[in-house]
Write a protein that holds these residues in place. Sequence first.
Motif, mmCIF file in Angstrom:
data_model
loop_
_atom_site.group_PDB
_atom_site.id
_atom_site.type_symbol
_atom_site.label_atom_id
_atom_site.label_comp_id
_atom_site.label_asym_id
_atom_site.label_seq_id
_atom_site.Cartn_x
_atom_site.Cartn_y
_atom_site.Cartn_z
ATOM 1 N N LEU A 56 46.482 19.865 47.076
ATOM 2 C CA LEU A 56 46.610 20.063 45.628
ATOM 3 C C LEU A 56 47.929 19.517 45.083
ATOM 4 N N SER A 57 47.922 19.216 43.800
ATOM 5 C CA SER A 57 49.175 18.867 43.114
ATOM 6 C C SER A 57 50.006 20.150 42.969
ATOM 7 N N ALA A 58 51.267 19.983 42.600
ATOM 8 C CA ALA A 58 52.149 21.148 42.425
ATOM 9 C C ALA A 58 51.581 22.108 41.381
ATOM 10 N N GLU A 59 51.095 21.568 40.272
ATOM 11 C CA GLU A 59 50.539 22.411 39.206
ATOM 12 C C GLU A 59 49.319 23.181 39.683
ATOM 13 N N GLU A 60 48.419 22.480 40.368
ATOM 14 C CA GLU A 60 47.191 23.120 40.858
ATOM 15 C C GLU A 60 47.514 24.201 41.889
ATOM 16 N N LEU A 61 48.529 23.948 42.711
ATOM 17 C CA LEU A 61 48.903 24.912 43.751
ATOM 18 C C LEU A 61 49.499 26.179 43.122
ATOM 19 N N LEU A 62 50.309 26.011 42.082
ATOM 20 C CA LEU A 62 50.863 27.179 41.381
ATOM 21 C C LEU A 62 49.752 28.007 40.742
ATOM 22 N N GLU A 63 48.753 27.308 40.216
ATOM 23 C CA GLU A 63 47.612 28.009 39.616
ATOM 24 C C GLU A 63 46.861 28.811 40.679
ATOM 25 N N LEU A 64 46.650 28.188 41.853
ATOM 26 C CA LEU A 64 45.940 28.860 42.945
ATOM 27 C C LEU A 64 46.752 30.040 43.481
ATOM 28 N N HIS A 65 48.074 29.904 43.519
ATOM 29 C CA HIS A 65 48.966 30.974 43.965
ATOM 30 C C HIS A 65 48.731 32.244 43.135
ATOM 31 N N SER A 66 48.638 32.070 41.824
ATOM 32 C CA SER A 66 48.364 33.221 40.937
ATOM 33 C C SER A 66 46.933 33.717 41.107
ATOM 34 N N GLU A 67 45.985 32.777 41.099
ATOM 35 C CA GLU A 67 44.568 33.140 41.168
ATOM 36 C C GLU A 67 44.268 33.908 42.457
ATOM 37 N N TYR A 68 44.832 33.431 43.561
ATOM 38 C CA TYR A 68 44.595 34.085 44.848
ATOM 39 C C TYR A 68 45.269 35.461 44.901
ATOM 40 N N GLY A 69 46.415 35.589 44.239
ATOM 41 C CA GLY A 69 47.073 36.901 44.138
ATOM 42 C C GLY A 69 46.175 37.922 43.455
ATOM 43 N N PHE A 70 45.550 37.521 42.334
ATOM 44 C CA PHE A 70 44.627 38.430 41.638
ATOM 45 C C PHE A 70 43.385 38.712 42.490
ATOM 46 N N TYR A 71 42.926 37.697 43.239
ATOM 47 C CA TYR A 71 41.787 37.892 44.153
ATOM 48 C C TYR A 71 42.134 38.963 45.205
ATOM 49 N N LEU A 72 43.339 38.865 45.763
ATOM 50 C CA LEU A 72 43.773 39.857 46.760
ATOM 51 C C LEU A 72 43.843 41.247 46.133
ATOM 52 N N GLY A 73 44.406 41.311 44.932
ATOM 53 C CA GLY A 73 44.523 42.599 44.242
ATOM 54 C C GLY A 73 43.169 43.238 43.987
ATOM 55 N N LYS A 74 42.230 42.431 43.506
ATOM 56 C CA LYS A 74 40.874 42.950 43.237
ATOM 57 C C LYS A 74 40.194 43.384 44.533
ATOM 58 N N SER A 75 40.420 42.633 45.608
ATOM 59 C CA SER A 75 39.809 42.961 46.908
ATOM 60 C C SER A 75 40.325 44.301 47.422
ATOM 61 N N VAL A 76 41.631 44.524 47.305
ATOM 62 C CA VAL A 76 42.215 45.792 47.755
ATOM 63 C C VAL A 76 41.723 46.944 46.876
ATOM 64 N N LYS A 77 41.633 46.667 45.585
ATOM 65 C CA LYS A 77 41.166 47.706 44.655
ATOM 66 C C LYS A 77 39.762 48.172 45.039
ATOM 67 N N ARG A 78 38.878 47.207 45.353
ATOM 68 C CA ARG A 78 37.498 47.547 45.778
ATOM 69 C C ARG A 78 37.515 48.339 47.086
ATOM 70 N N PHE A 79 38.381 47.930 48.015
ATOM 71 C CA PHE A 79 38.525 48.608 49.311
ATOM 72 C C PHE A 79 38.949 50.066 49.098
ATOM 73 N N ILE A 80 39.909 50.279 48.213
ATOM 74 C CA ILE A 80 40.410 51.632 47.921
ATOM 75 C C ILE A 80 39.310 52.482 47.280
ATOM 76 N N GLU A 81 38.580 51.891 46.329
ATOM 77 C CA GLU A 81 37.510 52.639 45.650
ATOM 78 C C GLU A 81 36.352 52.943 46.592
ATOM 79 N N LYS A 82 35.984 51.956 47.399
ATOM 80 C CA LYS A 82 34.858 52.122 48.343
ATOM 81 C C LYS A 82 35.110 53.290 49.297
ATOM 82 N N HIS A 83 36.327 53.392 49.799
ATOM 83 C CA HIS A 83 36.649 54.431 50.795
ATOM 84 C C HIS A 83 37.316 55.651 50.162
ATOM 85 N N GLN A 84 37.394 55.653 48.819
ATOM 86 C CA GLN A 84 37.962 56.795 48.066
ATOM 87 C C GLN A 84 39.340 57.188 48.626
ATOM 88 N N LEU A 85 40.207 56.184 48.712
ATOM 89 C CA LEU A 85 41.523 56.393 49.309
ATOM 90 C C LEU A 85 42.516 56.884 48.271
#
Length: 347
Positions: A56-85
């Motif tokens: 990726l270009s520098a711009e595209e990589l910065l965009e993915l850095h943010s997008e993947y961060g939100f993906y990780l956050g949403k994934s953990v949120k689902r994990f916490i809700e699923k197991h009622q942690l």
Amino acid sequence: MTFHAIGLMSGTSLDGLDICLARFEKQQAWHFEILKAETLPYSEEWENKLRNSICLSAEELLELHSEYGFYLGKSVKRFIEKHQLQNIDLIASHGHTVFHQPQKKFTLQIGDGRAIKLEIDIPVVYDFRSQDVLMGGNGAPLVPIGDALLFPQYDACLNLGGFSNISLKINNRRIAFDIAPVNIILNAFAQQLNKTFDENGDLARTGKINEVLLSQLNSLPFYQQSHPKSLGIEWCNESIFPLCKEIGVLDLLATFTEHASVQISKVLNENQLKKVLFTGGGTYNSFLTEKIRSKTDAEIIIPQKDIIDYKEALIFAFMGVLRINNEINVLASATGSSKDHCSGIIA
């Protein structure tokens, strides 16, 4: 002193996001218990995004850095809700490695920890490697601190992941280094046969070892270097794949499995190791583990499934706990940096 922490790990082999919730308790020594853990396979879209991130270009990589961060956050949120942690003290995220060139003083694990924090509002520790690289280290391997404090009963801990790496104690110093590529190469060959990976090493069993290629692989300069040392995909692209042209895929799988077993057993034998803990996805490759066992007298311990699958995510959770407590979580003897230090950015 008790902590509940979630560790996130995305390996170079791109088989998914490992999420591990563990309880850590310190009395005289540290103890742990894995409470919940799972791997979320990447969608084809995410696998392609991460696989191609290096282009990726520098711009595209910065965009993915943010997008993947939100993906990780949403994934953990689902994990916490699923197991009622409840009552989780922190999230520790390794991120996904795009570039790793410590000799040029940089390494990049994408997945902005601040984006994770915005999704779940629990303290997040991230970017564990950059500080070590700036301090002259390899930024890897980082898990030896966990090996030393959570798995002291073994002479060494060996991980068979995208790359094989080992941590062991020599003269009261914990050293660690990458040994050889494993799944990052084997998976790439298996994918040429429309398989995600070579299950149990069954494909490799049917191939023939190409002695010329085996000799070339075993002669690569990296294997003669002293530790600390680490590998990245860039090295594979430069040093491994160009040697593998005009050879059938099954023979490539057979030859590379043999090569990995030669390099791994050599390290076990040179260091006269007696009891070695094996973890990581490559542990399920029974053909590979058989070959290693045949070349060494070391006792190879294959633990329960949750340790095999989630030891790295577990240790990153532990590194997050150490970071929150301002305790050393990176060992200079393992990475080659100027001194032991406490690494990770807190969001």
